[in-house]
Design a protein around this motif. Structure first.
Motif, PDB file in Angstrom:
ATOM      1  N   ALA A 176      19.011  -7.684 -20.531  1.00 52.12           N
ATOM      2  CA  ALA A 176      19.834  -7.001 -19.533  1.00 52.12           C
ATOM      3  C   ALA A 176      19.564  -5.502 -19.482  1.00 52.12           C
ATOM      4  CB  ALA A 176      21.312  -7.265 -19.813  1.00 52.12           C
ATOM      5  N   ALA A 177      19.423  -4.882 -20.661  1.00 51.40           N
ATOM      6  CA  ALA A 177      19.196  -3.432 -20.698  1.00 51.40           C
ATOM      7  C   ALA A 177      17.870  -3.073 -20.033  1.00 51.40           C
ATOM      8  CB  ALA A 177      19.216  -2.938 -22.140  1.00 51.40           C
ATOM      9  N   LEU A 178      16.816  -3.837 -20.322  1.00 48.91           N
ATOM     10  CA  LEU A 178      15.517  -3.551 -19.723  1.00 48.91           C
ATOM     11  C   LEU A 178      15.500  -3.883 -18.235  1.00 48.91           C
ATOM     12  CD1 LEU A 178      13.041  -4.784 -22.492  1.00 48.91           C
ATOM     13  CD2 LEU A 178      13.775  -2.454 -21.978  1.00 48.91           C
ATOM     14  N   ALA A 179      16.256  -4.900 -17.843  1.00 45.06           N
ATOM     15  CA  ALA A 179      16.349  -5.238 -16.419  1.00 45.06           C
ATOM     16  C   ALA A 179      16.988  -4.100 -15.632  1.00 45.06           C
ATOM     17  CB  ALA A 179      17.138  -6.524 -16.235  1.00 45.06           C
ATOM     18  N   SER A 180      17.961  -3.440 -16.239  1.00 44.11           N
ATOM     19  CA  SER A 180      18.596  -2.288 -15.585  1.00 44.11           C
ATOM     20  C   SER A 180      17.601  -1.151 -15.412  1.00 44.11           C
ATOM     21  CB  SER A 180      19.797  -1.812 -16.406  1.00 44.11           C
ATOM     22  OG  SER A 180      20.779  -2.836 -16.505  1.00 44.11           O
ATOM     23  N   ILE A 181      16.775  -0.945 -16.436  1.00 46.20           N
ATOM     24  CA  ILE A 181      15.737   0.089 -16.343  1.00 46.20           C
ATOM     25  C   ILE A 181      14.750  -0.254 -15.233  1.00 46.20           C
ATOM     26  CG2 ILE A 181      13.792   1.152 -17.556  1.00 46.20           C
ATOM     27  CD1 ILE A 181      15.377   0.829 -20.144  1.00 46.20           C
ATOM     28  N   ALA A 182      14.398  -1.526 -15.134  1.00 44.31           N
ATOM     29  CA  ALA A 182      13.427  -1.961 -14.128  1.00 44.31           C
ATOM     30  C   ALA A 182      13.875  -1.583 -12.721  1.00 44.31           C
ATOM     31  CB  ALA A 182      13.217  -3.472 -14.230  1.00 44.31           C
ATOM     32  N   HIS A 183      15.158  -1.705 -12.429  1.00 40.63           N
ATOM     33  CA  HIS A 183      15.661  -1.403 -11.092  1.00 40.63           C
ATOM     34  C   HIS A 183      15.561   0.076 -10.740  1.00 40.63           C
ATOM     35  CE1 HIS A 183      17.238  -5.479 -11.239  1.00 40.63           C
ATOM     36  NE2 HIS A 183      17.518  -5.378  -9.952  1.00 40.63           N
ATOM     37  N   ALA A 184      15.338   0.918 -11.722  1.00 42.22           N
ATOM     38  CA  ALA A 184      15.197   2.351 -11.457  1.00 42.22           C
ATOM     39  C   ALA A 184      13.742   2.774 -11.336  1.00 42.22           C
ATOM     40  CB  ALA A 184      15.875   3.155 -12.565  1.00 42.22           C
ATOM     41  N   LEU A 185      12.811   1.840 -11.500  1.00 40.73           N
ATOM     42  CA  LEU A 185      11.386   2.172 -11.510  1.00 40.73           C
ATOM     43  C   LEU A 185      10.725   1.835 -10.177  1.00 40.73           C
ATOM     44  CD1 LEU A 185      10.394   0.885 -15.069  1.00 40.73           C
ATOM     45  CD2 LEU A 185      10.987   3.215 -14.379  1.00 40.73           C
ATOM     46  N   PRO A 186       9.765   2.637  -9.747  1.00 38.89           N
ATOM     47  CA  PRO A 186       9.089   2.363  -8.471  1.00 38.89           C
ATOM     48  C   PRO A 186       8.248   1.089  -8.513  1.00 38.89           C
ATOM     49  CG  PRO A 186       7.993   4.149  -9.647  1.00 38.89           C
ATOM     50  CD  PRO A 186       9.270   3.869 -10.384  1.00 38.89           C
ATOM     51  N   SER A 187       7.754   0.716  -9.689  1.00 38.73           N
ATOM     52  CA  SER A 187       6.945  -0.496  -9.791  1.00 38.73           C
ATOM     53  C   SER A 187       7.751  -1.739  -9.438  1.00 38.73           C
ATOM     54  CB  SER A 187       6.362  -0.622 -11.202  1.00 38.73           C
ATOM     55  OG  SER A 187       7.327  -0.339 -12.182  1.00 38.73           O
ATOM     56  N   TYR A 188       9.014  -1.767  -9.843  1.00 39.56           N
ATOM     57  CA  TYR A 188       9.876  -2.910  -9.517  1.00 39.56           C
ATOM     58  C   TYR A 188      10.031  -3.043  -8.005  1.00 39.56           C
ATOM     59  CZ  TYR A 188      14.096  -5.728  -8.964  1.00 39.56           C
ATOM     60  OH  TYR A 188      15.004  -6.697  -8.573  1.00 39.56           O
ATOM     61  N   TRP A 189      10.280  -1.923  -7.349  1.00 38.71           N
ATOM     62  CA  TRP A 189      10.538  -1.969  -5.920  1.00 38.71           C
ATOM     63  C   TRP A 189       9.265  -2.128  -5.112  1.00 38.71           C
ATOM     64  CZ3 TRP A 189      15.082  -3.304  -4.608  1.00 38.71           C
ATOM     65  CH2 TRP A 189      16.182  -2.976  -5.410  1.00 38.71           C
ATOM     66  N   LEU A 190       8.131  -1.684  -5.635  1.00 36.38           N
ATOM     67  CA  LEU A 190       6.868  -1.954  -4.956  1.00 36.38           C
ATOM     68  C   LEU A 190       6.697  -3.462  -4.777  1.00 36.38           C
ATOM     69  CD1 LEU A 190       3.415  -0.399  -5.909  1.00 36.38           C
ATOM     70  CD2 LEU A 190       3.639  -2.718  -5.109  1.00 36.38           C
ATOM     71  N   VAL A 191       6.899  -4.201  -5.862  1.00 37.98           N
ATOM     72  CA  VAL A 191       6.771  -5.658  -5.809  1.00 37.98           C
ATOM     73  C   VAL A 191       7.877  -6.262  -4.956  1.00 37.98           C
ATOM     74  CG1 VAL A 191       6.860  -7.778  -7.186  1.00 37.98           C
ATOM     75  CG2 VAL A 191       5.585  -5.806  -8.025  1.00 37.98           C
ATOM     76  N   ASP A 192       9.104  -5.784  -5.131  1.00 31.42           N
ATOM     77  CA  ASP A 192      10.240  -6.376  -4.431  1.00 31.42           C
ATOM     78  C   ASP A 192      10.129  -6.193  -2.918  1.00 31.42           C
ATOM     79  OD1 ASP A 192      13.102  -7.536  -5.004  1.00 31.42           O
ATOM     80  OD2 ASP A 192      13.402  -5.986  -3.476  1.00 31.42           O
ATOM     81  N   VAL A 193       9.736  -4.998  -2.486  1.00 29.75           N
ATOM     82  CA  VAL A 193       9.615  -4.748  -1.051  1.00 29.75           C
ATOM     83  C   VAL A 193       8.497  -5.594  -0.452  1.00 29.75           C
ATOM     84  CG1 VAL A 193       9.049  -3.008   0.690  1.00 29.75           C
ATOM     85  CG2 VAL A 193      10.599  -2.434  -1.188  1.00 29.75           C
ATOM     86  N   ALA A 194       7.346  -5.645  -1.123  1.00 29.65           N
ATOM     87  CA  ALA A 194       6.227  -6.455  -0.621  1.00 29.65           C
ATOM     88  C   ALA A 194       6.578  -7.941  -0.622  1.00 29.65           C
ATOM     89  CB  ALA A 194       4.975  -6.202  -1.465  1.00 29.65           C
ATOM     90  N   MET A 195       7.284  -8.383  -1.661  1.00 26.55           N
ATOM     91  CA  MET A 195       7.699  -9.781  -1.735  1.00 26.55           C
ATOM     92  C   MET A 195       8.676 -10.114  -0.616  1.00 26.55           C
ATOM     93  SD  MET A 195       6.973 -12.136  -4.208  1.00 26.55           S
ATOM     94  CE  MET A 195       7.131 -11.337  -5.801  1.00 26.55           C
TER      95      MET A 195
ATOM     96  N   TRP B 197       0.828  -1.218   0.000  1.00 22.97           N
ATOM     97  CA  TRP B 197       0.000   0.000   0.000  1.00 22.97           C
ATOM     98  C   TRP B 197       0.858   1.262   0.000  1.00 22.97           C
ATOM     99  CZ3 TRP B 197      -2.176   3.260   4.273  1.00 22.97           C
ATOM    100  CH2 TRP B 197      -3.211   4.086   3.793  1.00 22.97           C
ATOM    101  N   LEU B 198       1.847   1.308   0.871  1.00 17.38           N
ATOM    102  CA  LEU B 198       2.706   2.494   0.926  1.00 17.38           C
ATOM    103  C   LEU B 198       3.549   2.623  -0.340  1.00 17.38           C
ATOM    104  CD1 LEU B 198       3.877   2.344   4.650  1.00 17.38           C
ATOM    105  CD2 LEU B 198       2.145   3.839   3.638  1.00 17.38           C
ATOM    106  N   GLY B 199       3.830   1.490  -0.985  1.00 15.11           N
ATOM    107  CA  GLY B 199       4.582   1.538  -2.235  1.00 15.11           C
ATOM    108  C   GLY B 199       3.824   2.179  -3.376  1.00 15.11           C
ATOM    109  N   VAL B 200       2.529   2.417  -3.174  1.00 15.64           N
ATOM    110  CA  VAL B 200       1.703   3.053  -4.208  1.00 15.64           C
ATOM    111  C   VAL B 200       1.863   4.573  -4.196  1.00 15.64           C
ATOM    112  CG1 VAL B 200      -0.694   3.375  -4.983  1.00 15.64           C
ATOM    113  CG2 VAL B 200       0.052   1.149  -4.184  1.00 15.64           C
ATOM    114  N   LEU B 201       2.443   5.126  -3.149  1.00 14.53           N
ATOM    115  CA  LEU B 201       2.566   6.583  -3.036  1.00 14.53           C
ATOM    116  C   LEU B 201       3.162   7.248  -4.289  1.00 14.53           C
ATOM    117  CD1 LEU B 201       3.658   7.062   0.676  1.00 14.53           C
ATOM    118  CD2 LEU B 201       1.683   8.140  -0.437  1.00 14.53           C
ATOM    119  N   PRO B 202       4.256   6.721  -4.861  1.00 11.97           N
ATOM    120  CA  PRO B 202       4.766   7.374  -6.077  1.00 11.97           C
ATOM    121  C   PRO B 202       3.758   7.381  -7.214  1.00 11.97           C
ATOM    122  CG  PRO B 202       6.395   5.865  -5.164  1.00 11.97           C
ATOM    123  CD  PRO B 202       5.126   5.616  -4.427  1.00 11.97           C
TER     124      PRO B 202
END
Length: 241
Positions: free
Chosen positions: A184-203, A136-141
């Motif tokens: 690899a290039a898109l995976a690097s982009i993913a690590h800079a996005l809030p959506s990636y970390w929303l899932v990662d933190v909740a997981m 829920w808090l990861g939705v703030l961005p």
């Protein structure tokens, strides 16, 4: 401010389109994907991953689409009318952000309940609470991103811009596609996005691996930067009236 918040929430929850697209779709996707991919010895972990991913997808969709309503209100002159009231501009933005956070709750709760009751995801009460708060808090961005879309879009383009924005963050951020299968290039982009970390933190909360500080930093940075841009854009928009 409380009256405006209550009326905004009631209006959104009375919309069948909102219930179908932001609540129904993530749940249906979870049931379909869990039946296909949650098999074998890793079924329990796959269920948790799919649960978090689909809950995040619904929450991102709900928060961004809610912000897109700002464009419609700007188009019909509702913002100008509110500026004639004692309601300050910052309160309007806070209300819109709060609405975006509130409307994500049904998706998160429903996906988690179905995962537990129908699919047998077994977590402790404390873990469930931690997963829920992280998601829920990861939705703030995304509440801020939705407001940004609404402040730049027109009434005609708001829905399309919100949908494209939601899909880009969901696809590139590993919400709909696991980042492990991305180039690899898109995976690097993913690590800079809030959506990636929303899932990662909740997981991480679900699996007991802790909270990654990098993820918290990325989520906070996106929220602060986008929030600042929203404030500047809203002020400039008000000056043109």
């Amino acid at each position: 401010m409380g009256v405006l918040l209550t009326s905004e929430v009631r209006r959104i929850f009375r919309s069948p389109r909102f219930l179908i697209f932001t609540v129904g779709f993530p749940l249906v996707y979870f049931l379909i994907f869990s039946g296909i991919y949650a098999q074998g010895p890793d079924a329990a972990q796959a269920l948790v991953a799919l649960m978090v991913m689909m809950a995040a997808f619904g929450a991102i969709s709900a928060s961004i689409s809610t912000g897109g309503r700002v464009a419609v209100e700007r188009g019909i002159g509702w913002n100008r009318q509110l500026r004639l009231t004692p309601l300050p501009g910052w309160a309007y933005l806070v209300v819109k952000g709060a609405v975006a956070m509130i409307v994500t709750l049904p998706t998160l709760v429903l996906v988690f309940v179905v995962a537990a009751v129908v699919k047998g995801v077994d977590l402790s009460a404390l873990t469930w609470l931690q997963v829920f708060l992280a998601a829920w808090l990861g939705v703030l961005p995304f509440a801020a991103i939705g407001l940004l879309v609404g402040l730049f879009a027109t009434a005609d383009s708001a829905q399309g811009m919100a949908t494209v924005t939601m899909l880009l963050f969901s696809l590139l951020g590993g919400v709909l596609i696991p980042p492990q299968v991305l180039p690899a290039a898109l995976a690097s982009i993913a690590h800079a996005l809030p959506s990636y970390w929303l899932v990662d933190v909740a997981m991480g909360q679900a699996l007991g691996t802790g909270i990654p500080l990098e993820g918290v930093a990325v989520l906070l940075a996106w929220f602060l930067v986008i929030g600042g841009i929203v404030a500047v854009r809203y002020r400039r928009d008000a000056l043109r009236v």
